[in-house]
Motif scaffolding. Structure first.
Motif, PDB file in Angstrom:
ATOM      1  N   THR A  84       0.836  -1.204   0.000  1.00 35.27           N
ATOM      2  CA  THR A  84       0.000   0.000   0.000  1.00 35.27           C
ATOM      3  C   THR A  84       0.867   1.249   0.000  1.00 35.27           C
ATOM      4  N   ARG A  85       1.962   1.210   0.748  1.00 34.51           N
ATOM      5  CA  ARG A  85       2.893   2.347   0.783  1.00 34.51           C
ATOM      6  C   ARG A  85       3.411   2.654  -0.621  1.00 34.51           C
ATOM      7  N   VAL A  86       3.820   1.609  -1.330  1.00 36.44           N
ATOM      8  CA  VAL A  86       4.342   1.802  -2.692  1.00 36.44           C
ATOM      9  C   VAL A  86       3.251   2.358  -3.603  1.00 36.44           C
ATOM     10  N   GLU A  87       2.036   1.805  -3.499  1.00 31.37           N
ATOM     11  CA  GLU A  87       0.945   2.311  -4.339  1.00 31.37           C
ATOM     12  C   GLU A  87       0.676   3.780  -4.046  1.00 31.37           C
ATOM     13  N   LEU A  88       0.607   4.138  -2.779  1.00 29.24           N
ATOM     14  CA  LEU A  88       0.379   5.533  -2.414  1.00 29.24           C
ATOM     15  C   LEU A  88       1.503   6.433  -2.925  1.00 29.24           C
ATOM     16  N   GLN A  89       2.745   5.969  -2.799  1.00 28.03           N
ATOM     17  CA  GLN A  89       3.878   6.764  -3.283  1.00 28.03           C
ATOM     18  C   GLN A  89       3.786   6.992  -4.786  1.00 28.03           C
ATOM     19  N   MET A  90       3.452   5.947  -5.536  1.00 27.19           N
ATOM     20  CA  MET A  90       3.364   6.093  -6.996  1.00 27.19           C
ATOM     21  C   MET A  90       2.209   7.017  -7.387  1.00 27.19           C
ATOM     22  N   ARG A  91       1.063   6.808  -6.768  1.00 28.32           N
ATOM     23  CA  ARG A  91      -0.103   7.640  -7.109  1.00 28.32           C
ATOM     24  C   ARG A  91       0.120   9.096  -6.700  1.00 28.32           C
ATOM     25  N   LEU A  92       0.750   9.283  -5.560  1.00 29.56           N
ATOM     26  CA  LEU A  92       1.054  10.638  -5.106  1.00 29.56           C
ATOM     27  C   LEU A  92       2.063  11.295  -6.046  1.00 29.56           C
ATOM     28  N   ALA A  93       3.067  10.553  -6.474  1.00 30.86           N
ATOM     29  CA  ALA A  93       4.063  11.095  -7.410  1.00 30.86           C
ATOM     30  C   ALA A  93       3.406  11.497  -8.728  1.00 30.86           C
ATOM     31  N   GLU A  94       2.472  10.683  -9.211  1.00 32.07           N
ATOM     32  CA  GLU A  94       1.756  11.026 -10.446  1.00 32.07           C
ATOM     33  C   GLU A  94       0.981  12.330 -10.289  1.00 32.07           C
ATOM     34  N   LEU A  95       0.243  12.441  -9.198  1.00 35.37           N
ATOM     35  CA  LEU A  95      -0.550  13.646  -8.964  1.00 35.37           C
ATOM     36  C   LEU A  95       0.343  14.868  -8.815  1.00 35.37           C
ATOM     37  N   GLU A  96       1.382  14.756  -8.013  1.00 31.20           N
ATOM     38  CA  GLU A  96       2.274  15.904  -7.800  1.00 31.20           C
ATOM     39  C   GLU A  96       2.967  16.313  -9.093  1.00 31.20           C
ATOM     40  N   SER A  97       3.346  15.356  -9.905  1.00 35.19           N
ATOM     41  CA  SER A  97       3.972  15.661 -11.192  1.00 35.19           C
ATOM     42  C   SER A  97       3.004  16.422 -12.090  1.00 35.19           C
ATOM     43  N   ALA A  98       1.772  15.952 -12.157  1.00 33.57           N
ATOM     44  CA  ALA A  98       0.766  16.627 -12.987  1.00 33.57           C
ATOM     45  C   ALA A  98       0.503  18.043 -12.478  1.00 33.57           C
ATOM     46  N   LEU A  99       0.459  18.202 -11.154  1.00 38.47           N
ATOM     47  CA  LEU A  99       0.252  19.532 -10.582  1.00 38.47           C
ATOM     48  C   LEU A  99       1.388  20.481 -10.922  1.00 38.47           C
ATOM     49  N   LEU A 100       2.598  19.977 -10.905  1.00 37.12           N
ATOM     50  CA  LEU A 100       3.758  20.816 -11.217  1.00 37.12           C
ATOM     51  C   LEU A 100       3.795  21.236 -12.681  1.00 37.12           C
ATOM     52  N   GLN A 101       3.184  20.454 -13.555  1.00 36.28           N
ATOM     53  CA  GLN A 101       3.185  20.768 -14.991  1.00 36.28           C
ATOM     54  C   GLN A 101       2.230  21.901 -15.351  1.00 36.28           C
ATOM     55  N   ILE A 102       1.157  22.036 -14.605  1.00 39.61           N
ATOM     56  CA  ILE A 102       0.112  22.998 -14.961  1.00 39.61           C
ATOM     57  C   ILE A 102       0.629  24.432 -15.114  1.00 39.61           C
ATOM     58  N   PRO A 103       1.385  24.987 -14.160  1.00 32.50           N
ATOM     59  CA  PRO A 103       1.852  26.372 -14.355  1.00 32.50           C
ATOM     60  C   PRO A 103       2.676  26.549 -15.640  1.00 32.50           C
ATOM     61  N   TYR A 104       3.479  25.561 -15.987  1.00 28.71           N
ATOM     62  CA  TYR A 104       4.257  25.649 -17.225  1.00 28.71           C
ATOM     63  C   TYR A 104       3.359  25.616 -18.453  1.00 28.71           C
ATOM     64  N   LEU A 105       2.351  24.761 -18.408  1.00 27.48           N
ATOM     65  CA  LEU A 105       1.413  24.693 -19.523  1.00 27.48           C
ATOM     66  C   LEU A 105       0.605  25.976 -19.641  1.00 27.48           C
ATOM     67  N   LEU A 106       0.185  26.518 -18.521  1.00 29.57           N
ATOM     68  CA  LEU A 106      -0.549  27.781 -18.547  1.00 29.57           C
ATOM     69  C   LEU A 106       0.288  28.880 -19.187  1.00 29.57           C
ATOM     70  N   GLN A 107       1.551  28.912 -18.861  1.00 31.74           N
ATOM     71  CA  GLN A 107       2.442  29.914 -19.447  1.00 31.74           C
ATOM     72  C   GLN A 107       2.669  29.666 -20.936  1.00 31.74           C
ATOM     73  N   ALA A 108       2.927  28.428 -21.306  1.00 30.98           N
ATOM     74  CA  ALA A 108       3.237  28.112 -22.695  1.00 30.98           C
ATOM     75  C   ALA A 108       2.047  28.281 -23.630  1.00 30.98           C
ATOM     76  N   TYR A 109       0.852  27.940 -23.181  1.00 32.38           N
ATOM     77  CA  TYR A 109      -0.317  27.955 -24.032  1.00 32.38           C
ATOM     78  C   TYR A 109      -1.168  29.204 -23.885  1.00 32.38           C
ATOM     79  N   ARG A 110      -0.723  30.136 -23.022  1.00 36.25           N
ATOM     80  CA  ARG A 110      -1.499  31.361 -22.779  1.00 36.25           C
ATOM     81  C   ARG A 110      -1.828  32.066 -24.079  1.00 36.25           C
ATOM     82  N   ILE A 111      -3.066  32.483 -24.181  1.00 37.98           N
ATOM     83  CA  ILE A 111      -3.522  33.253 -25.352  1.00 37.98           C
ATOM     84  C   ILE A 111      -3.182  34.706 -25.111  1.00 37.98           C
TER      85      ILE A 111
END
Length: 112
Positions: A84-111
């Motif tokens: 369960t620890r490993v599953e939580l770590q992987m799922r948390l890493a996925e979520l945190e990675s996606a969250l970190l990408q959003i500001p860059y995408l907002l900047q790159a794709y800004r109209i």
């Protein structure tokens, strides 16, 4: 109890965050192909749509950061079995990675 609730929430919010990523890209592509479909208001309309995505993310992000901290605390305290620890770590890493990408995408794709 926490773990049974955390895993589905991690999945759900990863889907929401990746959905925002897709919406950002799709909105920019739609804007590029719009050919001024809304006349003189086209730019303003797409900017408003884009800004609403950014506001949604800005409102959601603090709660997701807090949730991530809670899950991380459960992992660190060792109150879960190893698998369960490993599953939580992987799922948390996925979520945190996606969250970190959003500001860059907002900047790159800004109209502009």
């Amino acid at each position: 109890m926490f773990i049974e609730r955390a895993v589905p929430l991690l999945k759900e919010y990863l889907n929401k965050v990746t959905g925002v990523q897709k919406q950002i890209r799709d909105l920019r592509n739609e804007y590029e192909q719009s050919n001024g479909v809304y006349g003189a208001d086209t730019n303003a309309i797409y900017k408003a749509e884009f800004d609403s995505l950014q506001q949604y993310f800005n409102r959601l992000n603090p709660a997701l950061d807090f949730f991530s901290q809670q899950v991380s605390g459960m992992i660190e305290q060792g109150q879960v079995d190893p698998l369960t620890r490993v599953e939580l770590q992987m799922r948390l890493a996925e979520l945190e990675s996606a969250l970190l990408q959003i500001p860059y995408l907002l900047q790159a794709y800004r109209i502009r």
